[in-house]
Design an enzyme around this catalytic site. Structure first.
Site, PDB file in Angstrom:
ATOM      1  N   ASN A   1       0.833  -1.209   0.000  1.00 20.76           N
ATOM      2  CA  ASN A   1       0.000   0.000   0.000  1.00 20.76           C
ATOM      3  C   ASN A   1       0.865   1.256   0.000  1.00 20.76           C
ATOM      4  O   ASN A   1       0.569   2.220  -0.717  1.00 20.76           O
ATOM      5  CB  ASN A   1      -0.940   0.013   1.206  1.00 20.76           C
ATOM      6  CG  ASN A   1      -2.177  -0.825   0.978  1.00 20.76           C
ATOM      7  OD1 ASN A   1      -3.054  -0.439   0.207  1.00 20.76           O
ATOM      8  ND2 ASN A   1      -2.244  -1.989   1.603  1.00 20.76           N
TER       9      ASN A   1
ATOM     10  N   HIS B   1      -8.398  -0.462   6.766  1.00 18.03           N
ATOM     11  CA  HIS B   1      -8.610  -1.722   7.478  1.00 18.03           C
ATOM     12  C   HIS B   1      -9.153  -2.749   6.484  1.00 18.03           C
ATOM     13  O   HIS B   1     -10.071  -2.445   5.714  1.00 18.03           O
ATOM     14  CB  HIS B   1      -9.610  -1.513   8.626  1.00 18.03           C
ATOM     15  CG  HIS B   1      -9.730  -2.733   9.478  1.00 18.03           C
ATOM     16  ND1 HIS B   1      -8.788  -3.067  10.420  1.00 18.03           N
ATOM     17  CD2 HIS B   1     -10.655  -3.724   9.486  1.00 18.03           C
ATOM     18  CE1 HIS B   1      -9.138  -4.204  10.990  1.00 18.03           C
ATOM     19  NE2 HIS B   1     -10.263  -4.635  10.447  1.00 18.03           N
TER      20      HIS B   1
HETATM   21  C1  GAR Z   1      -3.287  -4.263   4.398  1.00 13.19           C
HETATM   22  O1  GAR Z   1      -4.175  -5.242   3.948  1.00 13.19           O
HETATM   23  C2  GAR Z   1      -3.988  -3.372   5.398  1.00 13.19           C
HETATM   24  O2  GAR Z   1      -5.347  -3.202   5.154  1.00 13.19           O
HETATM   25  C3  GAR Z   1      -3.773  -4.149   6.662  1.00 13.19           C
HETATM   26  O3  GAR Z   1      -2.459  -4.635   6.584  1.00 13.19           O
HETATM   27  C4  GAR Z   1      -2.143  -4.881   5.207  1.00 13.19           C
HETATM   28  C5  GAR Z   1      -0.808  -4.252   4.911  1.00 13.19           C
HETATM   29  O4  GAR Z   1      -0.353  -4.634   3.656  1.00 13.19           O
HETATM   30  N1  GAR Z   1      -3.968  -3.324   7.828  1.00 13.19           N
HETATM   31  C6  GAR Z   1      -4.434  -3.792   8.970  1.00 13.19           C
HETATM   32  O5  GAR Z   1      -4.716  -4.967   9.140  1.00 13.19           O
HETATM   33  C7  GAR Z   1      -4.598  -2.731  10.059  1.00 13.19           C
HETATM   34  N2  GAR Z   1      -5.408  -3.221  11.127  1.00 13.19           N
HETATM   35  P1  GAR Z   1       0.916  -3.913   3.000  1.00 13.19           P
HETATM   36  O6  GAR Z   1       2.028  -3.838   4.046  1.00 13.19           O
HETATM   37  O7  GAR Z   1       1.295  -4.805   1.845  1.00 13.19           O
HETATM   38  O8  GAR Z   1       0.498  -2.547   2.553  1.00 13.19           O
END
Ligand code: GAR
Length: 190
Positions: free
Chosen positions: A14, A103
């Site tokens: 992200n 989230h």
């Molecule tokens: C994402 O899916 C985000 O929505 C989630 O962690 C992942 C990070 O992915 N966030 C949570 O669970 C917050 N409670 P990334 O490091 O590849 O961006």
């Protein structure tokens, strides 16, 4: 041009997507990525993109004002992109309606402490949900409780596993998160 600081602690997909998106707009730029996990893949992603990425620990975040001062100098908006720690009150107070989290579920379901990443997708599967989605929301001092800005849903079927659910969520996050951040920035007249 607004300045965005991104918090990340995992793979950083992200964070990378947000950096790339804002490299092509005049709305904002990512000035820094702050990471609470020394071994996170986000460091490599940022290096490849030429974006600063700084490691910090709990004390930098909560006990001292190190992170607060960086944010005061470098951020108009703060984006939590896969960040797991609760945001200290002093940071929430200094950035009202300027901190946004994503989230990987349809809050208020499947939120709260411990509900992150694959834990969320496993819980969704165990609960036999017929749909899941993403929630983009403002951040307050409590986990996953700030006002909701945007949600998008995706249908689930019996064949879905936590892994396929994660893929569906990933696609929604990549598609919507930067655009929703841009909309918030454009609609904030300060
Ligand atoms: C994402 O899916 C985000 O929505 C989630 O962690 C992942 C990070 O992915 N966030 C949570 O669970 C917050 N409670 P990334 O490091 O590849 O961006």
């Amino acid at each position: 041009m607004k300045r965005i600081v991104v918090f990340a602690s995992g793979s950083g997909s992200n964070a990378e997507n947000i950096i790339k998106f804002f490299n092509h707009t005049k709305t904002a730029k990512v000035t820094n990525v702050l990471c609470s996990n020394e071994h996170a893949k986000v460091f490599e992603r940022c290096k490849n993109l030429g974006t600063n990425c700084l490691y910090f620990n709990k004390s930098d975040f909560s006990t001292t004002d190190k992170i607060l001062n960086i944010l005061k100098n470098e951020a108009d908006f703060i984006i939590l992109a896969g960040f797991l720690w609760r945001i200290p009150e002093k940071i929430v107070a200094a950035f009202p309606k300027k901190i946004i989290n994503i989230h990987p579920a349809l809050l208020p379901k499947f939120g709260g402490k411990g509900m992150y990443g694959m834990n969320v997708h496993k819980a969704v599967k165990e609960n036999n949900e017929t749909e899941t989605g993403i929630t983009i929301h403002y951040v307050n001092e409590n986990y996953d409780e700030g006002a909701i800005i945007f949600q998008s849903k995706t249908a689930l079927n019996d064949q879905d596993t936590p892994e396929t659910i994660a893929e569906k969520i990933h696609l929604l996050e990549q598609h919507y998160f930067p655009k929703v951040i841009e909309e918030v920035i454009l609609s904030t007249n300060e």
